[in-house]
Design a protein around this motif. Structure first.
Motif, PDB file in Angstrom:
ATOM      1  N   ARG A 287       1.030  -1.144   0.116  1.00 13.53           N
ATOM      2  CA  ARG A 287      -0.105  -0.058  -0.134  1.00 13.53           C
ATOM      3  C   ARG A 287       0.855   1.292  -0.068  1.00 13.53           C
ATOM      4  NH1 ARG A 287      -4.951  -0.208   3.901  1.00 13.53           N
ATOM      5  NH2 ARG A 287      -3.463   0.336   5.276  1.00 13.53           N
ATOM      6  N   TYR A 288       1.138   1.797  -1.177  1.00 15.89           N
ATOM      7  CA  TYR A 288       2.038   3.005  -1.449  1.00 15.89           C
ATOM      8  C   TYR A 288       1.337   4.153  -1.587  1.00 15.89           C
ATOM      9  CZ  TYR A 288       5.563  -0.466  -3.334  1.00 15.89           C
ATOM     10  OH  TYR A 288       6.249  -1.312  -3.469  1.00 15.89           O
ATOM     11  N   PRO A 289       1.609   5.437  -1.065  1.00 17.73           N
ATOM     12  CA  PRO A 289       0.931   6.560  -1.625  1.00 17.73           C
ATOM     13  C   PRO A 289       0.840   6.736  -3.050  1.00 17.73           C
ATOM     14  CG  PRO A 289       2.610   7.095   0.226  1.00 17.73           C
ATOM     15  CD  PRO A 289       2.504   5.704  -0.288  1.00 17.73           C
ATOM     16  N   PRO A 290      -0.221   6.964  -3.716  1.00 15.42           N
ATOM     17  CA  PRO A 290      -0.400   7.209  -5.272  1.00 15.42           C
ATOM     18  C   PRO A 290       0.499   8.243  -5.689  1.00 15.42           C
ATOM     19  CG  PRO A 290      -2.559   7.754  -4.355  1.00 15.42           C
ATOM     20  CD  PRO A 290      -1.689   7.260  -3.214  1.00 15.42           C
ATOM     21  N   GLY A 291       0.771   9.159  -5.023  1.00 20.18           N
ATOM     22  CA  GLY A 291       1.490  10.394  -5.289  1.00 20.18           C
ATOM     23  C   GLY A 291       0.607  11.190  -6.627  1.00 20.18           C
ATOM     24  N   SER A 292       1.308  11.795  -7.170  1.00 23.29           N
ATOM     25  CA  SER A 292       0.605  12.703  -8.256  1.00 23.29           C
ATOM     26  C   SER A 292      -0.510  11.990  -9.502  1.00 23.29           C
ATOM     27  CB  SER A 292       1.733  13.683  -8.847  1.00 23.29           C
ATOM     28  OG  SER A 292       2.504  14.521  -8.055  1.00 23.29           O
ATOM     29  N   THR A 293      -0.337  10.931  -9.366  1.00 28.16           N
ATOM     30  CA  THR A 293      -1.043  10.081 -10.280  1.00 28.16           C
ATOM     31  C   THR A 293      -2.496  10.458  -9.757  1.00 28.16           C
ATOM     32  OG1 THR A 293      -0.810   7.836  -8.869  1.00 28.16           O
ATOM     33  CG2 THR A 293       0.724   8.087 -10.798  1.00 28.16           C
ATOM     34  N   PHE A 294      -2.545  10.470  -8.427  1.00 30.19           N
ATOM     35  CA  PHE A 294      -3.959  10.725  -8.094  1.00 30.19           C
ATOM     36  C   PHE A 294      -4.624  12.192  -8.379  1.00 30.19           C
ATOM     37  CE2 PHE A 294      -6.806  11.641  -4.313  1.00 30.19           C
ATOM     38  CZ  PHE A 294      -7.723  10.544  -4.430  1.00 30.19           C
ATOM     39  N   PHE A 391      -5.169 -12.805  -1.057  1.00 29.05           N
ATOM     40  CA  PHE A 391      -4.558 -11.875  -0.413  1.00 29.05           C
ATOM     41  C   PHE A 391      -4.481 -10.430  -1.040  1.00 29.05           C
ATOM     42  CE2 PHE A 391      -2.242 -16.132   0.256  1.00 29.05           C
ATOM     43  CZ  PHE A 391      -3.126 -16.795   1.288  1.00 29.05           C
ATOM     44  N   GLU A 392      -5.300 -10.239  -1.757  1.00 27.99           N
ATOM     45  CA  GLU A 392      -5.344  -8.882  -2.326  1.00 27.99           C
ATOM     46  C   GLU A 392      -5.656  -7.679  -1.268  1.00 27.99           C
ATOM     47  OE1 GLU A 392      -7.861  -5.803  -5.437  1.00 27.99           O
ATOM     48  OE2 GLU A 392      -8.463  -7.881  -4.854  1.00 27.99           O
ATOM     49  N   LYS A 393      -4.949  -6.582  -1.046  1.00 23.46           N
ATOM     50  CA  LYS A 393      -5.189  -5.597  -0.150  1.00 23.46           C
ATOM     51  C   LYS A 393      -5.981  -4.697  -0.760  1.00 23.46           C
ATOM     52  CE  LYS A 393      -1.634  -6.251   2.976  1.00 23.46           C
ATOM     53  NZ  LYS A 393      -0.450  -5.690   3.934  1.00 23.46           N
ATOM     54  N   GLY A 394      -6.720  -3.553   0.086  1.00 20.33           N
ATOM     55  CA  GLY A 394      -7.774  -2.889  -0.346  1.00 20.33           C
ATOM     56  C   GLY A 394      -7.137  -1.229  -0.545  1.00 20.33           C
ATOM     57  N   GLY A 395      -6.045  -1.028  -0.188  1.00 20.59           N
ATOM     58  CA  GLY A 395      -5.595   0.363  -0.242  1.00 20.59           C
ATOM     59  C   GLY A 395      -6.544   1.227   0.840  1.00 20.59           C
ATOM     60  N   LEU A 396      -6.412   2.682   0.764  1.00 24.32           N
ATOM     61  CA  LEU A 396      -6.934   3.617   1.604  1.00 24.32           C
ATOM     62  C   LEU A 396      -7.699   4.844   1.025  1.00 24.32           C
ATOM     63  CD1 LEU A 396      -7.901   4.310   4.888  1.00 24.32           C
ATOM     64  CD2 LEU A 396      -5.658   4.868   5.127  1.00 24.32           C
ATOM     65  N   VAL A 397      -8.732   4.995   1.189  1.00 24.96           N
ATOM     66  CA  VAL A 397      -9.319   6.255   0.948  1.00 24.96           C
ATOM     67  C   VAL A 397      -9.974   7.087   1.958  1.00 24.96           C
ATOM     68  CG1 VAL A 397     -10.818   7.764  -0.612  1.00 24.96           C
ATOM     69  CG2 VAL A 397      -9.602   6.003  -1.515  1.00 24.96           C
ATOM     70  N   PRO A 398      -9.689   7.887   2.914  1.00 26.42           N
ATOM     71  CA  PRO A 398     -10.039   8.086   4.245  1.00 26.42           C
ATOM     72  C   PRO A 398     -11.345   8.888   4.024  1.00 26.42           C
ATOM     73  CG  PRO A 398      -8.148   9.791   3.421  1.00 26.42           C
ATOM     74  CD  PRO A 398      -8.141   8.572   2.305  1.00 26.42           C
ATOM     75  N   GLY A 399     -12.456   8.674   4.974  1.00 22.95           N
ATOM     76  CA  GLY A 399     -13.543   9.461   4.935  1.00 22.95           C
ATOM     77  C   GLY A 399     -13.486  10.341   6.272  1.00 22.95           C
ATOM     78  N   PRO A 400     -14.630  11.034   6.517  1.00 20.84           N
ATOM     79  CA  PRO A 400     -14.933  11.846   7.821  1.00 20.84           C
ATOM     80  C   PRO A 400     -14.823  10.761   9.316  1.00 20.84           C
ATOM     81  CG  PRO A 400     -16.677  12.146   6.353  1.00 20.84           C
ATOM     82  CD  PRO A 400     -16.060  11.001   5.714  1.00 20.84           C
ATOM     83  N   GLU A 426      -2.980  10.162   3.960  1.00 17.39           N
ATOM     84  CA  GLU A 426      -3.584   8.990   4.295  1.00 17.39           C
ATOM     85  C   GLU A 426      -3.818   7.987   3.001  1.00 17.39           C
ATOM     86  OE1 GLU A 426      -3.057  11.729   7.160  1.00 17.39           O
ATOM     87  OE2 GLU A 426      -4.429  12.154   5.706  1.00 17.39           O
ATOM     88  N   VAL A 427      -3.938   8.763   1.961  1.00 17.82           N
ATOM     89  CA  VAL A 427      -4.449   8.040   0.494  1.00 17.82           C
ATOM     90  C   VAL A 427      -3.414   6.981   0.421  1.00 17.82           C
ATOM     91  CG1 VAL A 427      -4.800   8.238  -1.953  1.00 17.82           C
ATOM     92  CG2 VAL A 427      -5.661   9.775  -0.076  1.00 17.82           C
ATOM     93  N   LEU A 428      -3.824   5.722   0.293  1.00 18.62           N
ATOM     94  CA  LEU A 428      -2.915   4.388  -0.159  1.00 18.62           C
ATOM     95  C   LEU A 428      -3.523   3.640  -1.335  1.00 18.62           C
ATOM     96  CD1 LEU A 428      -1.811   3.385   3.443  1.00 18.62           C
ATOM     97  CD2 LEU A 428      -0.652   4.873   1.971  1.00 18.62           C
ATOM     98  N   ALA A 429      -2.592   3.239  -2.156  1.00 17.42           N
ATOM     99  CA  ALA A 429      -3.113   2.306  -3.409  1.00 17.42           C
ATOM    100  C   ALA A 429      -1.920   1.348  -3.714  1.00 17.42           C
ATOM    101  CB  ALA A 429      -3.291   3.320  -4.398  1.00 17.42           C
ATOM    102  N   MET A 430      -2.471   0.406  -4.412  1.00 18.77           N
ATOM    103  CA  MET A 430      -1.566  -0.780  -4.876  1.00 18.77           C
ATOM    104  C   MET A 430      -1.324  -0.427  -6.219  1.00 18.77           C
ATOM    105  SD  MET A 430      -3.046  -1.808  -1.971  1.00 18.77           S
ATOM    106  CE  MET A 430      -4.616  -2.387  -2.514  1.00 18.77           C
ATOM    107  N   PRO A 431      -0.082  -1.099  -6.979  1.00 18.55           N
ATOM    108  CA  PRO A 431       0.072  -0.952  -8.298  1.00 18.55           C
ATOM    109  C   PRO A 431      -1.058  -1.512  -9.179  1.00 18.55           C
ATOM    110  CG  PRO A 431       2.132  -1.485  -6.971  1.00 18.55           C
ATOM    111  CD  PRO A 431       1.006  -1.435  -6.091  1.00 18.55           C
ATOM    112  N   ILE A 432      -1.766  -2.541  -8.799  1.00 17.52           N
ATOM    113  CA  ILE A 432      -2.888  -3.220  -9.604  1.00 17.52           C
ATOM    114  C   ILE A 432      -3.894  -2.050  -9.543  1.00 17.52           C
ATOM    115  CG2 ILE A 432      -3.641  -4.068  -7.643  1.00 17.52           C
ATOM    116  CD1 ILE A 432      -4.241  -5.282 -11.165  1.00 17.52           C
TER     117      ILE A 432
END
Length: 582
Positions: A287-294, A391-400, A426-432
């Motif tokens: 789970r990496y930060p997606p950086g500027s791709t986001f 074993f796929e992970k789901g990343g993170l998109v934070p809410g309230p 707090e935004v995290l995503a996987m390469p997939i």
């Protein structure tokens, strides 16, 4: 054994003393790449079995047997003791496991000398190309603990079961159907022939063959480019969702985990202790930060919500709150993507979350962030995509709720969450997920769930992988974003003269060291055949390493060859491993 089934044959059974039921293991299904090349097959091995009440071993025999199998006399005595302790007197017990055919050939002429020894042929998995270890996975023999808890009643001692990768996810399809046949034995347990000429036998049914979407040649090329680097590459065919290549670097030879025994256990232990963590599939678990791709997602949501306008929206880059690099100012939406301006998105997030309101009321902030999260998740971010690997992970998109918990119930402001606008914080995503984001933009607003297997036993992919997932954003905004990505200014090494590509660089902050290099792209721009995401850990700016790697992989796939030798050598000669011995 069920005597009643064969009641008409009591006399024959009595004369023969014993009717034995023998179960036959099916062959496990094979796995092919998209062009029919074998990725996983079955290799023959031979188990040597012993039956205690038939054995006649003197001291000289024991020594000869030990020399024959290159084991110790003590090993033989321990195996015999284990068989006795488990009550195996008249039933075969495993003596030597999984002799390869070349080793079996050396000893087979000597076996008749030793009464009570028999041969049981079986198969193990074999990986002829030494690639795709994290995707293919491996199999192991079922454990006693598994058998005790198994409710399927399918598995027996010494059966193989998928433990990771495709082998695990498609276990039911690959394992096949067990067969059974009946033989008659005399009082000395010698086989006298089939019962009723095999009338009651059931032949085993081999498992389903799987055709993967993987392009083996492309996979091997991508693995070559990622030598001496850490990270991941995922490439997808946008029109189908089929994964063309998926790799996690560093990797390992999947044959290291083939079979059973001390050698395999030692190999597994060595891989487990390796600091590069080759058993970990970075492509779908890191789970990496997606950086500027986001920023592509941010601009698309802003345009759909009507708070960012393709004609009139212009923001000046004054270096507010975060540093930026030299570029023209003010910038339009397209310019903000092409030059990857961070302050631009610090301004845009207020418009997107607060819907252009000037106040920072908690109620408006909570509602706006919750709505934003829902829109982001439509892109397959912040949740599991549902690919056909375990074993796929789901990343993170934070809410309230996330920030309310993080601040211990205290009020928080939009100024506390600005960093999510540029794919940090707090935004995290996987390469997939980023490869799928590229495919979604390539398709102008929809995607098929990425998947590895395109055909199961001649019936095509699973139904879930035939369903389109749509993003509720107008196609025109995706067209605009694709054109903007085609003019990216931050990745000159990614550009090809004869194939137009659309790309977006990213640089993910890494609290443990140098930043991670990211690039997300698709090509050709107006007729996309491949979408890709590349992460290179500790490699710095996205345009320096991830972009040229992605460009080379796309060129290889689209043209069948790479013409830019200078760029290829630039990537191949790089060693980006930071302060860790492998």
């Amino acid at each position: 054994m069920n005597i009643q089934v064969f009641s008409e044959d009591y006399k024959e059974i009595a004369d023969s003393n014993i009717l034995s039921k023998i179960e036959a293991r099916p062959l496990r299904g094979m796995v092919y790449d998209r062009d029919g090349r074998i990725l996983v097959n079955n290799a023959p091995v031979f188990d040597i079995m012993m039956t205690l009440n038939q054995m006649e071993l003197g001291p000289a025999d024991t020594t000869e047997l030990a020399n024959l199998f290159d084991i110790t006399v003590e090993d033989i005595r321990n195996t015999i003791a284990d068989a006795r302790a488990r009550g195996f007197y008249s039933a075969p017990y495993l003596f030597v496991k999984q002799l390869k055919k070349e080793d079996f050939a050396k000893i087979q002429d000597y076996l008749p000398r030793f009464k009570g020894l028999s041969v049981e042929p079986r198969t193990i998995r074999e990986y002829p190309h030494q690639s795709l270890a994290n995707v293919l996975g491996y199999v192991k023999q079922v454990t006693k603990e598994f058998l005790d808890s198994d409710t399927t009643e399918y598995y027996k001692q010494r059966d193989l079961i998928g433990r990771s990768g495709i082998e695990r996810y498609y276990e039911q399809e690959l394992r096949g159907k067990r067969g059974v046949y009946y033989v008659l034995k005399n009082a000395r347990r010698e086989v006298k022939g089939k019962f009723k000429d095999g009338a009651y036998d059931e032949l085993p049914e081999s498992g389903s063959d799987l055709v993967s979407s993987i392009d083996l040649e492309l996979q091997q090329y991508a693995e070559q480019l990622m030598q001496n680097k850490r990270g991941a590459i995922v490439a997808i065919e946008p029109s189908t969702g089929e994964i063309l290549t998926m790799l996690s670097a560093p990797s390992y030879d999947p044959n290291l985990l083939t079979g059973e025994g001390r050698k395999v256990s030692k190999n597994y232990s060595t891989l487990l202790k390796n600091k590069g963590n080759p058993l970990f599939n970075r492509a779908m678990q890191s789970r990496y930060p997606p950086g500027s791709t986001f920023k592509t997602v941010m601009s698309l949501i802003g345009m759909q919500e009507g708070v960012l306008d393709t004609t009139y929206t212009r923001f000046v880059c004054g270096g507010e709150r975060v540093k930026c690099h030299a570029h023209p100012s003010p910038l339009s939406i397209a310019g903000s993507l092409q030059h990857s301006c961070n302050p631009w998105y610090y301004k845009a997030i207020r418009k997107i979350i607060l819907q252009d309101k000037k106040v920072d009321a908690q109620e408006d902030l909570h509602y706006g962030l919750s709505h934003w999260k829902e829109k982001v998740q439509e892109f397959g971010l912040g949740r599991r995509l549902g690919i056909d690997l375990p074993f796929e992970k789901g990343g993170l998109v934070p809410g309230p709720d996330f920030y309310t918990r993080a601040y211990g119930g205290r009020p928080w402001k939009i100024s506390n969450i600005y960093s999510i606008s540029i794919g940090q914080g707090e935004v995290l995503a996987m390469p997939i997920q980023l490869a799928n984001l590229a495919a979604t933009i390539a398709n102008r607003g929809w995607y098929y769930t990425p998947h590895i297997i395109k055909d199961v036993g001649g019936k095509g992919p699973k139904e879930i992988y035939k369903e389109k997932n749509r993003v509720s954003i107008d196609r025109s905004y995706f067209d605009y974003t694709a054109r903007a990505m085609a003019g990216v200014k931050t990745a000159p090494l990614a550009m090809m003269n004869d194939i137009p590509i659309a790309g977006k660089t990213g640089t993910a902050q890494n609290p443990h060291g140098k930043d991670h290099s990211i690039f997300m792209a698709f090509a050709p721009v107006h007729d996309p055949k491949i979408a890709i995401a590349v992460y290179v850990e500790n490699a710095g700016f996205g345009g320096t390493w991830a972009a040229p790697i992605a460009s080379l992989v796309m060129e290889k796939y689209l043209k069948g060859q790479v013409d830019r030798d200078w760029l290829e050598q630039y990537v191949l000669n790089a060693e980006i491993l930071v302060d860790e011995e492998e």
